[in-house]
Scaffold this motif. Sequence first.
Motif, PDB file in Angstrom:
ATOM      1  N   GLY A 251       0.797  -1.226   0.000  1.00  0.00           N
ATOM      2  CA  GLY A 251       0.000   0.000   0.000  1.00  0.00           C
ATOM      3  C   GLY A 251       0.824   1.268   0.000  1.00  0.00           C
ATOM      4  N   TYR A 252       2.115   1.144   0.275  1.00  0.00           N
ATOM      5  CA  TYR A 252       2.984   2.315   0.328  1.00  0.00           C
ATOM      6  C   TYR A 252       3.843   2.473  -0.924  1.00  0.00           C
ATOM      7  N   ALA A 253       3.706   1.590  -1.878  1.00  0.00           N
ATOM      8  CA  ALA A 253       4.445   1.700  -3.133  1.00  0.00           C
ATOM      9  C   ALA A 253       3.766   2.768  -3.999  1.00  0.00           C
ATOM     10  N   ASP A 254       4.562   3.636  -4.585  1.00  0.00           N
ATOM     11  CA  ASP A 254       4.014   4.668  -5.459  1.00  0.00           C
ATOM     12  C   ASP A 254       5.011   4.954  -6.584  1.00  0.00           C
ATOM     13  N   GLN A 255       4.724   5.947  -7.396  1.00  0.00           N
ATOM     14  CA  GLN A 255       5.587   6.251  -8.532  1.00  0.00           C
ATOM     15  C   GLN A 255       6.967   6.723  -8.094  1.00  0.00           C
ATOM     16  N   VAL A 256       7.058   7.397  -6.974  1.00  0.00           N
ATOM     17  CA  VAL A 256       8.351   7.904  -6.505  1.00  0.00           C
ATOM     18  C   VAL A 256       9.279   6.749  -6.148  1.00  0.00           C
ATOM     19  N   ILE A 257       8.800   5.817  -5.355  1.00  0.00           N
ATOM     20  CA  ILE A 257       9.644   4.684  -4.974  1.00  0.00           C
ATOM     21  C   ILE A 257       9.914   3.787  -6.186  1.00  0.00           C
ATOM     22  N   GLY A 258       8.947   3.652  -7.072  1.00  0.00           N
ATOM     23  CA  GLY A 258       9.149   2.859  -8.285  1.00  0.00           C
ATOM     24  C   GLY A 258      10.260   3.439  -9.146  1.00  0.00           C
ATOM     25  N   LYS A 259      10.272   4.758  -9.285  1.00  0.00           N
ATOM     26  CA  LYS A 259      11.323   5.419 -10.067  1.00  0.00           C
ATOM     27  C   LYS A 259      12.681   5.235  -9.394  1.00  0.00           C
ATOM     28  N   TYR A 260      12.728   5.384  -8.075  1.00  0.00           N
ATOM     29  CA  TYR A 260      13.989   5.221  -7.340  1.00  0.00           C
ATOM     30  C   TYR A 260      14.552   3.811  -7.537  1.00  0.00           C
ATOM     31  N   VAL A 261      13.705   2.816  -7.382  1.00  0.00           N
ATOM     32  CA  VAL A 261      14.154   1.429  -7.531  1.00  0.00           C
ATOM     33  C   VAL A 261      14.647   1.192  -8.956  1.00  0.00           C
ATOM     34  N   ALA A 262      13.922   1.701  -9.946  1.00  0.00           N
ATOM     35  CA  ALA A 262      14.324   1.524 -11.340  1.00  0.00           C
ATOM     36  C   ALA A 262      15.676   2.186 -11.621  1.00  0.00           C
ATOM     37  N   GLU A 263      15.946   3.330 -10.994  1.00  0.00           N
ATOM     38  CA  GLU A 263      17.203   4.038 -11.211  1.00  0.00           C
ATOM     39  C   GLU A 263      18.399   3.313 -10.601  1.00  0.00           C
ATOM     40  N   GLN A 264      18.157   2.395  -9.691  1.00  0.00           N
ATOM     41  CA  GLN A 264      19.253   1.678  -9.039  1.00  0.00           C
ATOM     42  C   GLN A 264      19.859   0.620  -9.958  1.00  0.00           C
ATOM     43  N   GLY A 265      19.227   0.374 -11.055  1.00  0.00           N
ATOM     44  CA  GLY A 265      19.759  -0.606 -12.008  1.00  0.00           C
ATOM     45  C   GLY A 265      19.261  -1.998 -11.681  1.00  0.00           C
ATOM     46  N   GLY A 266      19.493  -2.899 -12.583  1.00  0.00           N
ATOM     47  CA  GLY A 266      19.042  -4.270 -12.403  1.00  0.00           C
ATOM     48  C   GLY A 266      19.938  -5.032 -11.443  1.00  0.00           C
ATOM     49  N   ALA A 267      19.387  -6.027 -10.846  1.00  0.00           N
ATOM     50  CA  ALA A 267      20.149  -6.867  -9.927  1.00  0.00           C
ATOM     51  C   ALA A 267      20.838  -7.982 -10.706  1.00  0.00           C
ATOM     52  N   ALA A 268      22.108  -8.195 -10.427  1.00  0.00           N
ATOM     53  CA  ALA A 268      22.833  -9.300 -11.045  1.00  0.00           C
ATOM     54  C   ALA A 268      22.437 -10.620 -10.391  1.00  0.00           C
ATOM     55  N   ALA A 269      22.008 -10.534  -9.144  1.00  0.00           N
ATOM     56  CA  ALA A 269      21.588 -11.720  -8.396  1.00  0.00           C
ATOM     57  C   ALA A 269      20.632 -11.274  -7.298  1.00  0.00           C
ATOM     58  N   MET A 270      19.816 -12.179  -6.845  1.00  0.00           N
ATOM     59  CA  MET A 270      18.915 -11.896  -5.731  1.00  0.00           C
ATOM     60  C   MET A 270      19.107 -12.962  -4.666  1.00  0.00           C
ATOM     61  N   LEU A 271      19.092 -12.547  -3.421  1.00  0.00           N
ATOM     62  CA  LEU A 271      19.249 -13.459  -2.300  1.00  0.00           C
ATOM     63  C   LEU A 271      17.940 -13.500  -1.533  1.00  0.00           C
ATOM     64  N   PHE A 272      17.344 -14.695  -1.452  1.00  0.00           N
ATOM     65  CA  PHE A 272      16.071 -14.880  -0.767  1.00  0.00           C
ATOM     66  C   PHE A 272      16.242 -15.814   0.415  1.00  0.00           C
ATOM     67  N   GLY A 273      15.372 -15.653   1.393  1.00  0.00           N
ATOM     68  CA  GLY A 273      15.238 -16.659   2.431  1.00  0.00           C
ATOM     69  C   GLY A 273      14.431 -17.821   1.865  1.00  0.00           C
ATOM     70  N   ARG A 274      14.355 -18.908   2.607  1.00  0.00           N
ATOM     71  CA  ARG A 274      13.683 -20.105   2.102  1.00  0.00           C
ATOM     72  C   ARG A 274      12.216 -19.854   1.777  1.00  0.00           C
ATOM     73  N   ARG A 275      11.487 -19.189   2.654  1.00  0.00           N
ATOM     74  CA  ARG A 275      10.056 -18.965   2.427  1.00  0.00           C
ATOM     75  C   ARG A 275       9.826 -18.093   1.195  1.00  0.00           C
ATOM     76  N   THR A 276      10.607 -17.036   1.066  1.00  0.00           N
ATOM     77  CA  THR A 276      10.459 -16.152  -0.092  1.00  0.00           C
ATOM     78  C   THR A 276      10.860 -16.871  -1.369  1.00  0.00           C
ATOM     79  N   TYR A 277      11.943 -17.634  -1.311  1.00  0.00           N
ATOM     80  CA  TYR A 277      12.383 -18.392  -2.482  1.00  0.00           C
ATOM     81  C   TYR A 277      11.271 -19.338  -2.946  1.00  0.00           C
ATOM     82  N   ASP A 278      10.676 -20.084  -2.025  1.00  0.00           N
ATOM     83  CA  ASP A 278       9.595 -21.004  -2.388  1.00  0.00           C
ATOM     84  C   ASP A 278       8.432 -20.255  -3.022  1.00  0.00           C
ATOM     85  N   ASP A 279       8.105 -19.092  -2.485  1.00  0.00           N
ATOM     86  CA  ASP A 279       7.009 -18.276  -3.014  1.00  0.00           C
ATOM     87  C   ASP A 279       7.323 -17.786  -4.426  1.00  0.00           C
ATOM     88  N   VAL A 280       8.519 -17.233  -4.611  1.00  0.00           N
ATOM     89  CA  VAL A 280       8.919 -16.699  -5.915  1.00  0.00           C
ATOM     90  C   VAL A 280       9.029 -17.817  -6.947  1.00  0.00           C
TER      91      VAL A 280
END
Length: 84
Positions: A38-67
Motif C-alpha cells: 500500500g505504500y508503493a508509489d511512482q516515486v519509490i518505483g522510479k527510485y528502484v528503477a534508477e538503481q539498475g538491475g540486480a545481477a543476483a537476488m538473495l532470498f530466504g527459504r520462504r520467499t524463495y519457495d514463493d517466488v
Amino acid sequence: MGTISVFVSVSLDGVMQGPGRADEDTRGGFRHGGWGAGYADQVIGKYVAEQGGAAAMLFGRRTYDDVLGYWTSVGEPNRSPRRW
C-alpha cells in the motif's frame, strides 16, 4: 567486490513485510500481511528503477519457495503486473 542493496518495509513497531499479498505470512495469527504494498508509489518505483538491475537476488527459504512457485507458473515471469 559487489554491492549489496537491501529494500525492506518495516513498521515503527518492528514488523518487517515484503510488498506481497495479504496471506503471505500468517504465522502466529498475523493478519496484516502485504501491508507494504500500500505504500508503493511512482516515486519509490522510479527510485528502484534508477538503481539498475540486480545481477543476483538473495532470498530466504520462504520467499524463495514463493517466488519459485510464481516464476514457474506464468508465461512471462519477469513482466510485472504492476505499472509504476
